[in-house]
Design a protein around this motif. Sequence first.
Motif, PDB file in Angstrom:
ATOM      1  N   THR A  51      11.748   9.252  -9.213  1.00  0.00           N
ATOM      2  CA  THR A  51      12.640  10.439  -8.136  1.00  0.00           C
ATOM      3  C   THR A  51      11.474  10.872  -6.786  1.00  0.00           C
ATOM      4  O   THR A  51      10.985  10.629  -6.700  1.00  0.00           O
ATOM      5  CB  THR A  51      12.528  11.563  -9.087  1.00  0.00           C
ATOM      6  N   GLY A  52      13.116  11.657  -6.499  1.00  0.00           N
ATOM      7  CA  GLY A  52      12.426  11.446  -4.322  1.00  0.00           C
ATOM      8  C   GLY A  52      12.027  10.825  -4.284  1.00  0.00           C
ATOM      9  O   GLY A  52      12.200   9.070  -4.069  1.00  0.00           O
ATOM     10  N   ALA A  53      11.599  10.753  -2.453  1.00  0.00           N
ATOM     11  CA  ALA A  53      11.595   9.920  -1.264  1.00  0.00           C
ATOM     12  C   ALA A  53      10.137   8.683  -1.883  1.00  0.00           C
ATOM     13  O   ALA A  53       9.066   9.156  -2.904  1.00  0.00           O
ATOM     14  CB  ALA A  53      11.687  10.824  -0.254  1.00  0.00           C
ATOM     15  N   THR A  54      10.241   7.914  -1.670  1.00  0.00           N
ATOM     16  CA  THR A  54       9.290   6.920  -1.739  1.00  0.00           C
ATOM     17  C   THR A  54       8.910   6.447  -0.018  1.00  0.00           C
ATOM     18  O   THR A  54       9.457   6.492   0.873  1.00  0.00           O
ATOM     19  CB  THR A  54       9.820   5.361  -2.583  1.00  0.00           C
ATOM     20  N   ALA A  55       7.675   5.753   0.068  1.00  0.00           N
ATOM     21  CA  ALA A  55       7.189   4.696   1.393  1.00  0.00           C
ATOM     22  C   ALA A  55       6.216   4.230   0.661  1.00  0.00           C
ATOM     23  O   ALA A  55       5.758   3.865  -0.470  1.00  0.00           O
ATOM     24  CB  ALA A  55       5.998   6.299   2.330  1.00  0.00           C
ATOM     25  N   THR A  56       6.464   2.755   1.907  1.00  0.00           N
ATOM     26  CA  THR A  56       5.874   1.649   1.531  1.00  0.00           C
ATOM     27  C   THR A  56       4.062   1.324   1.438  1.00  0.00           C
ATOM     28  O   THR A  56       3.883   2.320   2.875  1.00  0.00           O
ATOM     29  CB  THR A  56       5.909   0.664   2.242  1.00  0.00           C
ATOM     30  N   VAL A  57       3.373   1.233   0.867  1.00  0.00           N
ATOM     31  CA  VAL A  57       1.909   0.745   0.985  1.00  0.00           C
ATOM     32  C   VAL A  57       1.910   0.102   1.972  1.00  0.00           C
ATOM     33  O   VAL A  57       2.195  -1.006   1.711  1.00  0.00           O
ATOM     34  CB  VAL A  57       1.229   0.521  -0.339  1.00  0.00           C
ATOM     35  N   THR A  58       0.862   0.340   3.374  1.00  0.00           N
ATOM     36  CA  THR A  58       0.899  -0.738   4.285  1.00  0.00           C
ATOM     37  C   THR A  58      -0.763  -0.922   4.574  1.00  0.00           C
ATOM     38  O   THR A  58      -1.218   0.031   4.058  1.00  0.00           O
ATOM     39  CB  THR A  58       1.261  -0.071   5.657  1.00  0.00           C
ATOM     40  N   ARG A  59      -0.756  -2.745   4.501  1.00  0.00           N
ATOM     41  CA  ARG A  59      -2.366  -2.732   5.360  1.00  0.00           C
ATOM     42  C   ARG A  59      -2.594  -2.826   7.076  1.00  0.00           C
ATOM     43  O   ARG A  59      -1.241  -3.134   7.685  1.00  0.00           O
ATOM     44  CB  ARG A  59      -3.011  -4.172   4.731  1.00  0.00           C
ATOM     45  N   GLY A  60      -3.072  -2.068   7.528  1.00  0.00           N
ATOM     46  CA  GLY A  60      -3.545  -2.467   8.996  1.00  0.00           C
ATOM     47  C   GLY A  60      -4.732  -1.387   9.190  1.00  0.00           C
ATOM     48  O   GLY A  60      -5.288  -0.731   9.002  1.00  0.00           O
ATOM     49  N   ASP A  61      -4.080  -1.169  10.290  1.00  0.00           N
ATOM     50  CA  ASP A  61      -4.982  -0.363  11.576  1.00  0.00           C
ATOM     51  C   ASP A  61      -4.955   1.334  11.382  1.00  0.00           C
ATOM     52  O   ASP A  61      -3.554   1.340  11.472  1.00  0.00           O
ATOM     53  CB  ASP A  61      -5.720  -1.018  12.564  1.00  0.00           C
ATOM     54  N   LEU A  62      -5.963   2.259  10.935  1.00  0.00           N
ATOM     55  CA  LEU A  62      -5.583   3.716  11.458  1.00  0.00           C
ATOM     56  C   LEU A  62      -6.309   4.391  12.270  1.00  0.00           C
ATOM     57  O   LEU A  62      -6.996   3.963  12.893  1.00  0.00           O
ATOM     58  CB  LEU A  62      -5.686   4.088   9.602  1.00  0.00           C
ATOM     59  N   THR A  63      -5.591   5.263  13.480  1.00  0.00           N
ATOM     60  CA  THR A  63      -6.302   5.920  14.290  1.00  0.00           C
ATOM     61  C   THR A  63      -6.110   6.941  14.536  1.00  0.00           C
ATOM     62  O   THR A  63      -4.148   7.671  14.223  1.00  0.00           O
ATOM     63  CB  THR A  63      -5.904   4.549  15.493  1.00  0.00           C
ATOM     64  N   ASP A  64      -6.764   7.635  14.354  1.00  0.00           N
ATOM     65  CA  ASP A  64      -6.773   9.446  14.899  1.00  0.00           C
ATOM     66  C   ASP A  64      -6.486   9.355  16.393  1.00  0.00           C
ATOM     67  O   ASP A  64      -7.217   8.777  16.914  1.00  0.00           O
ATOM     68  CB  ASP A  64      -7.921  10.291  14.367  1.00  0.00           C
ATOM     69  N   GLY A 361      -7.787   0.783  -4.284  1.00  0.00           N
ATOM     70  CA  GLY A 361      -7.421   1.477  -6.091  1.00  0.00           C
ATOM     71  C   GLY A 361      -6.118  -0.287  -6.180  1.00  0.00           C
ATOM     72  O   GLY A 361      -6.828  -1.123  -5.649  1.00  0.00           O
ATOM     73  N   ASP A 362      -5.290  -0.020  -7.249  1.00  0.00           N
ATOM     74  CA  ASP A 362      -5.313  -1.221  -7.701  1.00  0.00           C
ATOM     75  C   ASP A 362      -3.779  -1.065  -7.474  1.00  0.00           C
ATOM     76  O   ASP A 362      -2.362  -0.981  -7.717  1.00  0.00           O
ATOM     77  CB  ASP A 362      -4.275  -1.072  -9.622  1.00  0.00           C
ATOM     78  N   LEU A 363      -3.330  -1.675  -5.604  1.00  0.00           N
ATOM     79  CA  LEU A 363      -3.060  -1.186  -5.444  1.00  0.00           C
ATOM     80  C   LEU A 363      -2.471  -2.474  -4.111  1.00  0.00           C
ATOM     81  O   LEU A 363      -3.946  -3.262  -3.603  1.00  0.00           O
ATOM     82  CB  LEU A 363      -2.502  -0.272  -4.046  1.00  0.00           C
ATOM     83  N   ALA A 364      -1.229  -2.667  -3.627  1.00  0.00           N
ATOM     84  CA  ALA A 364      -1.161  -3.925  -2.386  1.00  0.00           C
ATOM     85  C   ALA A 364      -0.368  -3.836  -1.339  1.00  0.00           C
ATOM     86  O   ALA A 364       1.045  -3.046  -1.467  1.00  0.00           O
ATOM     87  CB  ALA A 364      -0.407  -5.207  -3.645  1.00  0.00           C
ATOM     88  N   ALA A 365      -0.207  -4.377  -1.069  1.00  0.00           N
ATOM     89  CA  ALA A 365       0.793  -3.683   0.516  1.00  0.00           C
ATOM     90  C   ALA A 365       1.755  -4.348   0.105  1.00  0.00           C
ATOM     91  O   ALA A 365       2.402  -5.039  -0.916  1.00  0.00           O
ATOM     92  CB  ALA A 365       0.625  -4.785   1.975  1.00  0.00           C
ATOM     93  N   GLY A 366       3.433  -3.396   0.770  1.00  0.00           N
ATOM     94  CA  GLY A 366       4.238  -3.524   0.145  1.00  0.00           C
ATOM     95  C   GLY A 366       4.835  -2.897  -1.192  1.00  0.00           C
ATOM     96  O   GLY A 366       6.087  -2.492  -1.335  1.00  0.00           O
ATOM     97  N   ASP A 367       3.843  -2.121  -2.022  1.00  0.00           N
ATOM     98  CA  ASP A 367       4.196  -1.437  -2.646  1.00  0.00           C
ATOM     99  C   ASP A 367       4.949  -0.413  -2.286  1.00  0.00           C
ATOM    100  O   ASP A 367       4.578   0.127  -1.139  1.00  0.00           O
ATOM    101  CB  ASP A 367       2.624  -0.957  -3.802  1.00  0.00           C
ATOM    102  N   ARG A 368       5.431   0.868  -3.689  1.00  0.00           N
ATOM    103  CA  ARG A 368       6.375   1.664  -3.287  1.00  0.00           C
ATOM    104  C   ARG A 368       5.632   2.757  -3.522  1.00  0.00           C
ATOM    105  O   ARG A 368       5.518   2.743  -5.285  1.00  0.00           O
ATOM    106  CB  ARG A 368       7.869   2.200  -2.955  1.00  0.00           C
ATOM    107  N   VAL A 369       5.836   3.703  -3.022  1.00  0.00           N
ATOM    108  CA  VAL A 369       4.398   5.503  -4.038  1.00  0.00           C
ATOM    109  C   VAL A 369       5.768   6.504  -3.793  1.00  0.00           C
ATOM    110  O   VAL A 369       6.274   6.127  -2.738  1.00  0.00           O
ATOM    111  CB  VAL A 369       3.509   5.037  -3.381  1.00  0.00           C
ATOM    112  N   VAL A 370       5.224   7.419  -4.610  1.00  0.00           N
ATOM    113  CA  VAL A 370       6.363   8.474  -4.785  1.00  0.00           C
ATOM    114  C   VAL A 370       5.603  10.032  -3.806  1.00  0.00           C
ATOM    115  O   VAL A 370       5.095   9.625  -3.799  1.00  0.00           O
ATOM    116  CB  VAL A 370       6.685   9.166  -5.693  1.00  0.00           C
ATOM    117  N   VAL A 371       6.760  10.304  -2.914  1.00  0.00           N
ATOM    118  CA  VAL A 371       6.097  10.645  -1.418  1.00  0.00           C
ATOM    119  C   VAL A 371       6.786  12.115  -2.327  1.00  0.00           C
ATOM    120  O   VAL A 371       8.484  11.892  -1.346  1.00  0.00           O
ATOM    121  CB  VAL A 371       6.350  10.260  -0.264  1.00  0.00           C
ATOM    122  N   PRO A 372       6.511  13.206  -3.325  1.00  0.00           N
ATOM    123  CA  PRO A 372       7.181  14.519  -3.773  1.00  0.00           C
ATOM    124  C   PRO A 372       7.632  15.486  -2.270  1.00  0.00           C
ATOM    125  O   PRO A 372       7.227  15.325  -1.226  1.00  0.00           O
ATOM    126  CB  PRO A 372       5.975  14.978  -3.523  1.00  0.00           C
ATOM    127  N   GLY A 373       8.730  15.308  -2.224  1.00  0.00           N
ATOM    128  CA  GLY A 373       9.420  16.624  -1.221  1.00  0.00           C
ATOM    129  C   GLY A 373       8.539  17.684  -0.890  1.00  0.00           C
ATOM    130  O   GLY A 373       8.467  18.800  -2.395  1.00  0.00           O
TER     131      GLY A 373
END
Length: 373
Positions: A51-64, A361-373
Motif C-alpha cells: 500500500t502507498g507510494a513506492t520508489a526504485t532502488v538505484t545504483r549510482g553516485d550519491l553527493t551531499d 542488503g539483499d537488494l538489487a537496482a530496479g527493486d521497488r520499495v515502499v515509501v510511507p506517506g
Amino acid sequence: MTRRRSRRRTVVSVCLVAAVTAGAGTWALATVPSGPGASASSEARGGTASTGATATVTRGDLTDSKVFAGTLGYGAPSGVPGAAAGTITWLPRPGAVIERDGVLYAVDERDVRTMYGTVPLWRDLERGLQGADVRQLNENLAALGYDVSVDDRFGPRTERAVRQWHDDRGHEVTAVLTADDVAFVNGAFRVASVDGRLGDHLAGGAGAGTDAGGAGSTGSGAAADVLQVTSTRRVVKATVPQRDAERLAVGTDVEVRVNGAGAAMPGSVVDVQPTTSEDGGTAVDVSVSFDPGKRSLPAAASAQVDAKGASESDVLSVPVAALVAGAGGRYAVDVVQRDGTTERVRVEPGFSADGRVAVAGDLAAGDRVVVPG
C-alpha cells in the motif's frame, strides 16, 4: 578508518535516526513484530499487500549538496582617487566599462587615461629611471603598438613612445608621464558609481591607483575618490553560516543558477570574508565567479549557489523515508514483490545525501520499495 571519516559517519547516523523516527517511526513500530525469535530479516515476510507510494532502488553516485541563496552583481566596489590636479570637466557614466587607454575622467579638459598594472604611479616617469613602474609603462606602450623595449628602463625608445603617445591623444607633447596623464589600474573595470562632480577641484598627488577586481586601492595617496569601480566579471555573493565555510572554501567548484531558472553554470569560490549574520551570529561573505557563456543576464538578480560536499560512488540507494526502524538500531525496507505483496528485507544504511541513503542488503537496482506517506 580516519577520525574525520568516523565522525562523518556518526553525524550521518544521528541525522538518519532523526529523519526515520520523525518521518516513519509510528508506522515502523506498528509493523515490527515483538516477542521471542523475531528478527529484522524475517519481520513481516508473510506477503503483506503493498500500500502507498513506492520508489526504485538505484545504483549510482550519491553527493551531499547544499543550495545557498545569493545575489548577482559585479562584486565589491573600490575607489579610484583623483590624483590629477585641476578642475573636473568630464566624468564617465555609471555602468561604463573602461579598458586600457580609456578615459577615467578629465581635469581642465585634459583626459586622464588608464594603463594596466598593480604598481601605483607614485612618481613622474621620465628618462633615466628604472623600476617596476617603468616596466609597467613599457608593457602598456608595447600593447598599444608603440616601439619600446619591454624592460624596466626608461631609455630613448620609451621617451620617443611617450612623446608620440601624448601627441596621439591631443596632449601637450612632453617626454614625461605624470598623474595628470594616466592612472595604473589592475585590468578593465566597470564604473559602479561616480563620487566626483563636475567643477570639483582636485589637489592631485602621486600614489593613486585601484584594483579593478574590487579588492581595494593599490595606492596610498590621500586624494579623494572620483569613481567607485568593480570588476567587469559577473559574480554571485552569498552570506552563509560559519558552519558552512569549509564547504565554500576559496577554490571550491560550485554551480550557479540565476533567478532559479535555466541550466546551472559552472563557477568557483574566489573570495571569502568574515561577517556577521542578521541574527548576530558569525558568518562569511562568499564571492563566486562563474562563466555565463553566451547567456544574457540582468544587471542584478537573485541567484543560487549549489555547493557539493562529500560523495560515495557506485552505491545502491533508497529514499530515506523508505527505511523501517526496528529493534536494536536495525533497519529494513519493504520490497514490493511481483504479485504486489511486500517482503521486509534487512539493510545496513550508510552515506545519506539529497534525501537518499546508501544501503547494503539483499537488494538489487530496479527493486521497488515502499515509501510511507
